[in-house]
Design a protein around this motif. Sequence first.
Motif, PDB file in Angstrom:
ATOM      1  N   HIS A  72       7.208   3.758 -13.733  1.00 15.41           N
ATOM      2  CA  HIS A  72       5.785   3.777 -13.678  1.00 15.41           C
ATOM      3  C   HIS A  72       5.211   2.078 -13.712  1.00 15.41           C
ATOM      4  O   HIS A  72       4.408   1.948 -13.198  1.00 15.41           O
ATOM      5  N   SER A  81       3.612   0.665 -10.690  1.00 13.45           N
ATOM      6  CA  SER A  81       2.072   0.560 -10.636  1.00 13.45           C
ATOM      7  C   SER A  81       1.637  -1.157 -10.771  1.00 13.45           C
ATOM      8  O   SER A  81       0.810  -1.402 -10.077  1.00 13.45           O
ATOM      9  N   ARG A  90       2.217  -2.040  -7.033  1.00 15.72           N
ATOM     10  CA  ARG A  90       1.213  -1.339  -6.526  1.00 15.72           C
ATOM     11  C   ARG A  90      -0.336  -2.139  -6.697  1.00 15.72           C
ATOM     12  O   ARG A  90      -0.793  -2.508  -5.438  1.00 15.72           O
ATOM     13  N   ARG A  91      -0.346  -2.519  -7.722  1.00 19.74           N
ATOM     14  CA  ARG A  91      -1.692  -3.384  -8.187  1.00 19.74           C
ATOM     15  C   ARG A  91      -1.452  -4.691  -7.156  1.00 19.74           C
ATOM     16  O   ARG A  91      -2.244  -5.512  -6.697  1.00 19.74           O
ATOM     17  N   ASP A 103      -2.558  -3.986  -3.688  1.00 22.09           N
ATOM     18  CA  ASP A 103      -3.921  -3.600  -3.514  1.00 22.09           C
ATOM     19  C   ASP A 103      -5.026  -4.727  -4.176  1.00 22.09           C
ATOM     20  O   ASP A 103      -6.052  -4.945  -3.445  1.00 22.09           O
ATOM     21  N   SER A 135       6.954   7.175  -3.600  1.00 20.58           N
ATOM     22  CA  SER A 135       5.669   7.882  -3.529  1.00 20.58           C
ATOM     23  C   SER A 135       4.338   6.908  -3.721  1.00 20.58           C
ATOM     24  O   SER A 135       3.398   6.955  -3.607  1.00 20.58           O
ATOM     25  N   TYR A 136       4.833   5.754  -4.456  1.00 27.38           N
ATOM     26  CA  TYR A 136       3.919   4.877  -4.724  1.00 27.38           C
ATOM     27  C   TYR A 136       3.536   3.903  -3.279  1.00 27.38           C
ATOM     28  O   TYR A 136       2.620   3.103  -3.519  1.00 27.38           O
TER      29      TYR A 136
HETATM   30  P1  ADP Z   1      -1.572   2.179 -14.831  1.00 27.54           P
HETATM   31  O1  ADP Z   1      -0.639   3.178 -15.832  1.00 27.54           O
HETATM   32  O2  ADP Z   1      -1.168   0.595 -14.951  1.00 27.54           O
HETATM   33  O3  ADP Z   1      -3.117   2.263 -15.333  1.00 27.54           O
HETATM   34  P2  ADP Z   1      -2.127   3.789 -12.660  1.00 27.54           P
HETATM   35  O4  ADP Z   1      -2.040   5.086 -13.220  1.00 27.54           O
HETATM   36  O5  ADP Z   1      -3.664   3.311 -12.590  1.00 27.54           O
HETATM   37  O6  ADP Z   1      -1.487   2.579 -13.395  1.00 27.54           O
HETATM   38  O7  ADP Z   1      -1.531   3.634 -11.178  1.00 27.54           O
HETATM   39  C1  ADP Z   1      -1.502   2.460 -10.559  1.00 27.54           C
HETATM   40  C2  ADP Z   1      -1.283   2.922  -9.180  1.00 27.54           C
HETATM   41  O8  ADP Z   1      -0.219   3.416  -8.900  1.00 27.54           O
HETATM   42  C3  ADP Z   1      -2.579   3.443  -8.593  1.00 27.54           C
HETATM   43  O9  ADP Z   1      -2.811   3.002  -7.052  1.00 27.54           O
HETATM   44  C4  ADP Z   1      -1.910   4.856  -8.570  1.00 27.54           C
HETATM   45  O10 ADP Z   1      -2.577   5.583  -7.319  1.00 27.54           O
HETATM   46  C5  ADP Z   1      -0.542   4.751  -8.170  1.00 27.54           C
HETATM   47  N1  ADP Z   1       0.088   5.648  -8.850  1.00 27.54           N
HETATM   48  C6  ADP Z   1       0.147   6.294 -10.132  1.00 27.54           C
HETATM   49  N2  ADP Z   1       1.009   7.375 -10.345  1.00 27.54           N
HETATM   50  C7  ADP Z   1       1.592   7.502  -9.119  1.00 27.54           C
HETATM   51  C8  ADP Z   1       2.421   8.503  -8.449  1.00 27.54           C
HETATM   52  N3  ADP Z   1       3.180   9.320  -9.535  1.00 27.54           N
HETATM   53  N4  ADP Z   1       2.937   8.473  -7.347  1.00 27.54           N
HETATM   54  C9  ADP Z   1       2.155   7.652  -6.760  1.00 27.54           C
HETATM   55  N5  ADP Z   1       1.488   6.646  -6.921  1.00 27.54           N
HETATM   56  C10 ADP Z   1       0.886   6.725  -8.142  1.00 27.54           C
END
Ligand code: ADP
Length: 232
Positions: free
Chosen positions: A178, A182, A185-186, A189, A206-207
């Motif tokens: 994760h 994430s 993902r960042r 984004d 799924s991310y």
């Molecule tokens: P952090 O733990 O760094 O705060 P977040 O929980 O905010 O991270 O998640 C970061 C990004 O990953 C966000 O855009 C979120 O929508 C995405 N994300 C988090 N968990 C999942 C998941 N299980 N499946 C898909 N995307 C996810």
Amino acid sequence: TPIATARGLVRTYGSGPTAVHALAGVDLDVQRGRLTATMGPSGSGKSTLMHCLAGLDRPTSGTVVVDGEEVSAMSERRLTRLRRDRIGFVFQAFNLVPTLTALENITLPFDIARRPVDREHLDAVVQAVGLSDRLSHKPGELSGGQQQRVACARALVTRPAVVFADEPTGNLDSASAHEVLSFLRRSVDELGQSVVMVTHDPTAASYADRVLFLADGRIVDEISQPTPDTVL
Ligand code: ADP
Ligand code: ADP
């Protein structure tokens, strides 16, 4: 315009009756500023597709264009330069330099390309990766998730046209996965990075913004805005 395209991509290993068609005709547009995941069973052609897109392997036929340049037609010398200057790589094994600190590993691509450090982008990447209290640690003093985040930061730091990640969470537990996902993902984004990830983990996929499914060297399905349920 897409950051990478493939048209009629074929990669055949061997010849005659024992030939293996690792890619049997792939057409693909990789969108700019998006996280694209590729899934599929073992042997379906995921690695071969990534290697052809990234200029690590040459297609048997068909074309690959990355950031406006036709990779499939390039000389070895120009390919090496393209990979160094325009493409970022993340592998399942973190491939960090054990004797360098996290920060030195992250800035290594500037040294290799003999480019000045892009301070502003480095700061943004370091901020996004969330390792500010670990930057002076060596890889051996970091968790797997932290090491892979360093490897991802290193892949992103020169603002490559596209980052290719081959099973980036394959060696990680779900919490570490994760952290890495994430961050990827960042990077998409917040930093506008284009990323292509190969994975066989539906949670990892799924991310992504879009998931492509390969089978027997072809793209057989795709979904947008996946969730862990729709990817399964
Ligand atoms: P952090 O733990 O760094 O705060 P977040 O929980 O905010 O991270 O998640 C970061 C990004 O990953 C966000 O855009 C979120 O929508 C995405 N994300 C988090 N968990 C999942 C998941 N299980 N499946 C898909 N995307 C996810
Ligand atoms: P995936 O990454 O989905 O597991 P690959 O792209 O690694 O699939 O492999 C696709 C097919 O090509 C498989 O049948 C594999 O055995 C074959 N293949 C891959 N690399 C080689 C190679 N260097 N020589 C011969 N066959 C290969």
